[in-house]
Design a protein around this motif. Structure first.
Motif, PDB file in Angstrom:
ATOM      1  N   SER A 299       0.685  -1.482   0.041  1.00 27.86           N
ATOM      2  CA  SER A 299      -0.017   0.031   0.021  1.00 27.86           C
ATOM      3  C   SER A 299       0.703   1.364   0.129  1.00 27.86           C
ATOM      4  O   SER A 299       2.162   1.259   0.486  1.00 27.86           O
ATOM      5  N   TYR A 316      -3.598   3.687  -1.854  1.00 24.34           N
ATOM      6  CA  TYR A 316      -4.122   2.617  -2.566  1.00 24.34           C
ATOM      7  C   TYR A 316      -3.606   1.235  -1.867  1.00 24.34           C
ATOM      8  O   TYR A 316      -2.209   1.225  -1.615  1.00 24.34           O
ATOM      9  N   GLN A 318      -3.249  -2.961  -2.450  1.00 30.71           N
ATOM     10  CA  GLN A 318      -3.361  -4.136  -3.596  1.00 30.71           C
ATOM     11  C   GLN A 318      -2.864  -5.599  -2.693  1.00 30.71           C
ATOM     12  O   GLN A 318      -1.858  -5.495  -2.148  1.00 30.71           O
ATOM     13  N   THR A 340      -6.652 -11.309  -6.937  1.00 31.32           N
ATOM     14  CA  THR A 340      -6.118 -10.166  -6.599  1.00 31.32           C
ATOM     15  C   THR A 340      -7.216  -9.063  -6.096  1.00 31.32           C
ATOM     16  O   THR A 340      -8.103  -9.040  -6.893  1.00 31.32           O
ATOM     17  N   SER A 342      -7.796  -5.254  -4.861  1.00 26.88           N
ATOM     18  CA  SER A 342      -7.073  -3.573  -4.892  1.00 26.88           C
ATOM     19  C   SER A 342      -8.394  -2.790  -4.607  1.00 26.88           C
ATOM     20  O   SER A 342      -9.295  -2.910  -5.025  1.00 26.88           O
ATOM     21  N   SER A 370     -12.595  -7.526  -4.839  1.00 30.26           N
ATOM     22  CA  SER A 370     -12.727  -6.486  -3.920  1.00 30.26           C
ATOM     23  C   SER A 370     -14.149  -6.174  -3.827  1.00 30.26           C
ATOM     24  O   SER A 370     -14.871  -6.276  -4.742  1.00 30.26           O
TER      25      SER A 370
END
Length: 393
Positions: A299, A316, A318, A340, A342, A370
């Protein structure tokens, strides 16, 4: 005619200067006499006093025109001490640091024997499309697309304790409420209790970025998704123990603070689950072992203070998950594809008292794994009277 007027003007100026000089001399003499009379002991000869006063009245006064008297208070005076910044006064850098650490607590430590308690309220919304299909002798005869939406509200009470100036311990207790539109059910209960520690191995030094190492342990106190009926019930936990490590750093560049972190988590294997996971009428698939695999993430972001009362943080995050596998009682195994996740987050901090900052957060999911939307509200419980406390000695 002009010469006469000039002579008269010079004469008038001379008379005025002479009168002013005499008046000044008399005033100075009166002041000196008054001061001498106040300081003169009783019984001193009056003639001596008069002679001394006359001497003072005619004493020449020497003024150095090169010296300019200062308008500032003298060093050491009470006025000078009052103008100096006192300990604890707010500065731009300390305000920015307080704003940043109020929302990003994993980047900071607290002093030895201090205790701080926080409350975090988070809401997440997932939306998904599920395809239900049926096959008969190789032919697709039933196809339905179900739109699913789930809502999760998490109430987290977390506490921190300064074991030393460079080591902070933490714990968190989540209370979770969930609802699912497709299953048409709701649940509420205790989530996974977590423990953590943050350690700063090197003291702060000019020209060197601060480094904080952290570790975490997450329990499985919540309802496991691998021990419930996945068709009708909802879970409040992840269902396994996990341990994590990471490192973070920050950099103050007026008027912002930049920050970044990296982390890794390892989930411990769960066996003996005995959970029904589909199958036909004659063959039932029962999940026996689940291995979460390894999760890594990073991050970064920045915090900016508009003024003493309002601030903003943008970040941000991820994460990557891999090596997740399922094993069934019939010997069948399945290895899930990597995931993944994010998020892009914006947090607004508002100071509601000299020592309390309330943070509101908006998160937007950027991948399918997410949450679509995440909302958060965080504030220290000193707003309710708890506050930071020193351990009694």
């Amino acid at each position: 005619m002009n010469n006469q007027w000039m002579k008269r003007t010079l004469l008038a100026i001379s008379i005025q200067v002479a009168i002013g000089g005499v008046y000044a001399a008399e005033a100075g003499s009166d002041v000196d006499v008054a001061e001498s009379q106040d300081e003169q002991p009783v019984g001193e000869n009056q003639s001596d006093i008069t002679t001394a006063n006359q001497t003072k009245a005619i004493a020449p006064v020497i003024i150095n025109k090169d010296e300019t008297p200062s308008l500032l208070p003298k060093e050491g005076s009470q006025a000078a001490q009052a103008l100096k910044q006192q300990e604890g006064d707010a500065t731009k850098e300390t305000n920015l640091q307080e704003v940043f650490t109020s929302n990003e607590r994993q980047y900071s430590l607290i002093k030895k024997s201090e205790i701080s308690i926080f409350y975090d309220l988070d809401y997440t919304y997932y939306r998904d499309s599920q395809i239900n299909a049926a096959l008969n002798e190789g032919s697709l005869y039933q196809l339905r697309v179900d739109e699913d939406a789930s809502h999760t509200i998490t109430n987290t009470f977390s506490g921190q304790y300064g074991l030393s100036d460079n080591l902070t311990l933490s714990a968190s207790i989540p209370l979770i409420a969930k609802s699912d539109n497709l299953k048409d059910t709701t649940t509420a209960g205790l989530g996974d209790i977590g423990f953590g520690a943050r350690w700063e191995p090197f003291p702060l030094k000019a020209g060197r970025l601060p480094l904080i190492l952290f570790g975490s342990l997450s329990t499985k106190t919540g309802d496991s998704p691998y021990e419930i009926n996945p068709v009708k019930e909802l879970s409040t936990g992840k269902g396994y123990y996990s341990v994590g490590v990471g490192a973070s750093t920050r950099k103050y560049i007026d008027p912002v603070v930049l920050f970044a972190s990296v982390s890794a988590n390892y989930g411990l294997k769960e066996t003996g689950l005995n959970q029904v996971r589909g199958g036909g009428d004659q063959t039932v698939r029962i999940l026996d072992t689940f291995e979460p695999g390894i999760t890594g993430g990073f991050s970064f972001g920045y915090a900016y203070s508009f003024n003493y009362d309002v601030s903003m943080t943008m970040s941000y995050q991820q994460s990557f998950n891999s090596n997740t596998s399922f094993t069934y009682t019939n010997g069948e195994s399945y290895k899930a594809a990597g995931q993944t996740s994010s998020m892009f987050s914006i947090a607004l901090g508002v100071r509601v008292s000299p020592e309390t900052i309330v943070n509101g957060t908006l998160g937007i999911g950027l991948t399918e794994d997410s949450p679509d939307v995440s909302l958060g509200l965080s504030f220290p419980l000193d707003i309710l009277g708890f506050g930071k406390k020193k351990k009694a000695i």
